[in-house]
Design a protein around this motif. Structure first.
Motif, short mmCIF file in Angstrom:
data_model
loop_
_atom_site.label_atom_id
_atom_site.label_comp_id
_atom_site.label_asym_id
_atom_site.label_seq_id
_atom_site.Cartn_x
_atom_site.Cartn_y
_atom_site.Cartn_z
N VAL A 193 0.83 -1.21 0.00
CA VAL A 193 0.00 0.00 0.00
C VAL A 193 0.86 1.26 0.00
O VAL A 193 0.53 2.27 -0.64
N SER A 194 1.99 1.21 0.71
CA SER A 194 2.83 2.39 0.85
C SER A 194 3.45 2.84 -0.47
O SER A 194 3.85 4.00 -0.61
N ARG A 195 3.53 1.96 -1.43
CA ARG A 195 4.16 2.33 -2.70
C ARG A 195 3.17 2.92 -3.71
O ARG A 195 3.56 3.37 -4.78
N LEU A 196 1.88 2.92 -3.34
CA LEU A 196 0.85 3.42 -4.26
C LEU A 196 0.47 4.86 -3.94
O LEU A 196 0.40 5.25 -2.78
N GLU A 197 0.21 5.64 -4.97
CA GLU A 197 -0.22 7.02 -4.77
C GLU A 197 -1.66 7.08 -4.26
O GLU A 197 -2.00 7.91 -3.42
N THR A 198 -2.50 6.22 -4.78
CA THR A 198 -3.90 6.18 -4.36
C THR A 198 -4.25 4.74 -3.96
O THR A 198 -4.91 4.02 -4.72
N PRO A 199 -3.82 4.34 -2.79
CA PRO A 199 -4.07 2.96 -2.36
C PRO A 199 -5.51 2.77 -1.89
O PRO A 199 -6.19 3.74 -1.53
N PRO A 200 -5.99 1.56 -1.90
CA PRO A 200 -7.32 1.29 -1.35
C PRO A 200 -7.28 1.42 0.17
O PRO A 200 -6.22 1.34 0.78
N GLU A 201 -8.44 1.62 0.75
CA GLU A 201 -8.52 1.64 2.20
C GLU A 201 -8.33 0.22 2.72
O GLU A 201 -8.88 -0.74 2.16
N VAL A 202 -7.55 0.09 3.76
CA VAL A 202 -7.31 -1.22 4.37
C VAL A 202 -7.77 -1.16 5.82
O VAL A 202 -7.41 -0.23 6.55
N GLU A 203 -8.57 -2.13 6.23
CA GLU A 203 -9.05 -2.17 7.61
C GLU A 203 -8.95 -3.58 8.17
O GLU A 203 -9.03 -4.56 7.43
N MET A 204 -8.77 -3.65 9.47
CA MET A 204 -8.78 -4.93 10.17
C MET A 204 -10.15 -5.08 10.81
O MET A 204 -10.59 -4.23 11.58
N VAL A 205 -10.84 -6.15 10.48
CA VAL A 205 -12.17 -6.41 11.02
C VAL A 205 -12.08 -7.58 11.99
O VAL A 205 -11.73 -8.70 11.59
N VAL A 206 -12.37 -7.31 13.25
CA VAL A 206 -12.32 -8.37 14.27
C VAL A 206 -13.67 -9.06 14.31
O VAL A 206 -14.67 -8.47 14.73
N GLY A 207 -13.69 -10.30 13.86
CA GLY A 207 -14.94 -11.04 13.83
C GLY A 207 -15.28 -11.66 15.17
O GLY A 207 -16.45 -11.74 15.56
N SER A 208 -14.27 -12.13 15.88
CA SER A 208 -14.46 -12.71 17.21
C SER A 208 -13.15 -12.62 17.96
O SER A 208 -12.09 -12.47 17.36
N TRP A 209 -13.23 -12.71 19.25
CA TRP A 209 -12.03 -12.59 20.07
C TRP A 209 -12.14 -13.55 21.25
O TRP A 209 -13.22 -14.02 21.61
N ASP A 210 -10.99 -13.82 21.84
CA ASP A 210 -10.96 -14.76 22.96
C ASP A 210 -11.70 -14.19 24.17
O ASP A 210 -11.55 -13.01 24.50
N VAL A 211 -12.48 -15.03 24.82
CA VAL A 211 -13.13 -14.65 26.06
C VAL A 211 -12.24 -15.10 27.22
O VAL A 211 -11.37 -15.96 27.04
N PRO A 212 -12.41 -14.53 28.41
CA PRO A 212 -11.60 -14.97 29.55
C PRO A 212 -11.71 -16.48 29.77
O PRO A 212 -12.80 -17.04 29.76
N GLY A 213 -10.58 -17.11 29.94
CA GLY A 213 -10.57 -18.56 30.16
C GLY A 213 -10.44 -19.37 28.88
O GLY A 213 -10.36 -20.60 28.94
N SER A 214 -10.38 -18.70 27.74
CA SER A 214 -10.35 -19.45 26.48
C SER A 214 -9.08 -20.27 26.31
O SER A 214 -9.10 -21.30 25.63
N ARG A 215 -7.98 -19.84 26.94
CA ARG A 215 -6.76 -20.62 26.81
C ARG A 215 -6.85 -21.96 27.53
O ARG A 215 -6.04 -22.87 27.30
N LEU A 216 -7.84 -22.10 28.40
CA LEU A 216 -8.06 -23.40 29.02
C LEU A 216 -8.44 -24.45 27.97
O LEU A 216 -8.12 -25.63 28.11
N LEU A 217 -9.11 -24.00 26.91
CA LEU A 217 -9.43 -24.92 25.82
C LEU A 217 -8.16 -25.44 25.16
O LEU A 217 -8.08 -26.61 24.77
N ASP A 218 -7.16 -24.56 25.05
CA ASP A 218 -5.88 -24.99 24.48
C ASP A 218 -5.22 -26.03 25.39
O ASP A 218 -4.64 -27.01 24.91
N ALA A 219 -5.31 -25.80 26.69
CA ALA A 219 -4.70 -26.74 27.64
C ALA A 219 -5.37 -28.11 27.54
O ALA A 219 -4.69 -29.15 27.57
N VAL A 220 -6.69 -28.12 27.41
CA VAL A 220 -7.41 -29.39 27.26
C VAL A 220 -7.00 -30.07 25.96
O VAL A 220 -6.81 -31.29 25.91
#
Length: 248
Positions: A97-124
């Motif tokens: 994007v940095s090399r373009l004069e008129t780049p498209p808009e870029v956004e990060m869309v967070v669809g879901s995120w970890d809830v407290p305790g979610s790493r316990l699922l990794d441990a299991v």
């Protein structure tokens, strides 16, 4: 000029449970692209009736970034992120994007995120891998009896960590105690006799039920306004539970 939306989701949350803004971005995009059509989030989007195209499976991050930026210069594009978080892709997109004069808009869309305790699922999941065929032979052969000494040792080391005041050490030792809980629960899950079998959900479910039952001043109409009254109620309820078990 279009927009490139990079969809980020938690692998510990059901793939279809995305935020409203994420679903809006996915539904309104002219194109939905991914690296692998077998990714859970891609499957959820396809199940909703939307089309998704797989691109870039053999492309390097810079090559994929160039493709995504080019596609989004004229229309809105959503990239459905891979479960490995697409290493190097965001940096490559920033560079492109940095090399373009008129780049498209870029956004990060967070669809879901970890809830407290979610790493316990990794441990299991890790414990499941260790005890499953092809896992660790030492872990696979352990029993409740062979593990008993480690539970005692880890509990003692946790007390030492508390007394030392070293909170980083305490966190580590609590993890070791948690390992013993997960280990014993998995050993029980593998038991051949149905009467001896339980799993980590049974352990957690029993704990939740006990905490709710012994805190009627929080979860019911009990009355306890001081720590002393709470302790008294806890002891009374515990004694009642013991009497009920003895009467069975």
């Amino acid at each position: 000029m279009g927009r490139l939306s990079l969809l980020v989701t938690s692998p510990r949350v059901a793939p279809g449970l995305m935020s409203r803004s994420a679903w809006y971005a996915v539904e309104s995009a002219s194109a939905r692209l991914c690296r692998d059509l077998t990714e859970p989030v891609v499957d959820a989007v396809v199940e909703s009736g939307l089309s998704v195209d797989a691109v870039g499976e053999e492309l390097s991050p810079p090559e994929l970034a160039r493709l995504l930026v080019d596609r989004s210069r004229e229309s809105d594009v959503v990239w459905l992120g891979s479960s490995d978080a697409d290493p190097g892709l965001t940096d490559a997109i920033a560079s492109e994007v940095s090399r373009l004069e008129t780049p498209p808009e870029v956004e990060m869309v967070v669809g879901s995120w970890d809830v407290p305790g979610s790493r316990l699922l990794d441990a299991v999941a890790v414990m499941d891998r260790l005890r499953s065929p092809g896992g660790c032979p030492w872990d696979a052969k352990q029993t409740h009896e062979s593990l008993a000494k480690y539970l005692t040792e880890e509990a003692a080391e946790t007390v030492e960590a508390i007394e030392s005041g070293d909170r980083e050490h305490l966190a580590e030792e609590l993890g070791d105690v948690l390992l013993q809980v997960l280990f014993h629960a998995r050993v029980a899950e593998d038991a051949g006799d149905d009467a001896d079998r339980f799993d980590i959900d049974d352990v957690a479910g029993g704990l939740v039920a006990k905490l709710v039952r012994r805190h009627p001043h929080v979860f019911a109409d009990g009355d306890a306004s001081s720590p002393e009254e709470v302790e008294e109620a806890w002891a009374r309820i515990k004694a009642e539970e013991k009497a009920e078990r003895s009467a069975r």
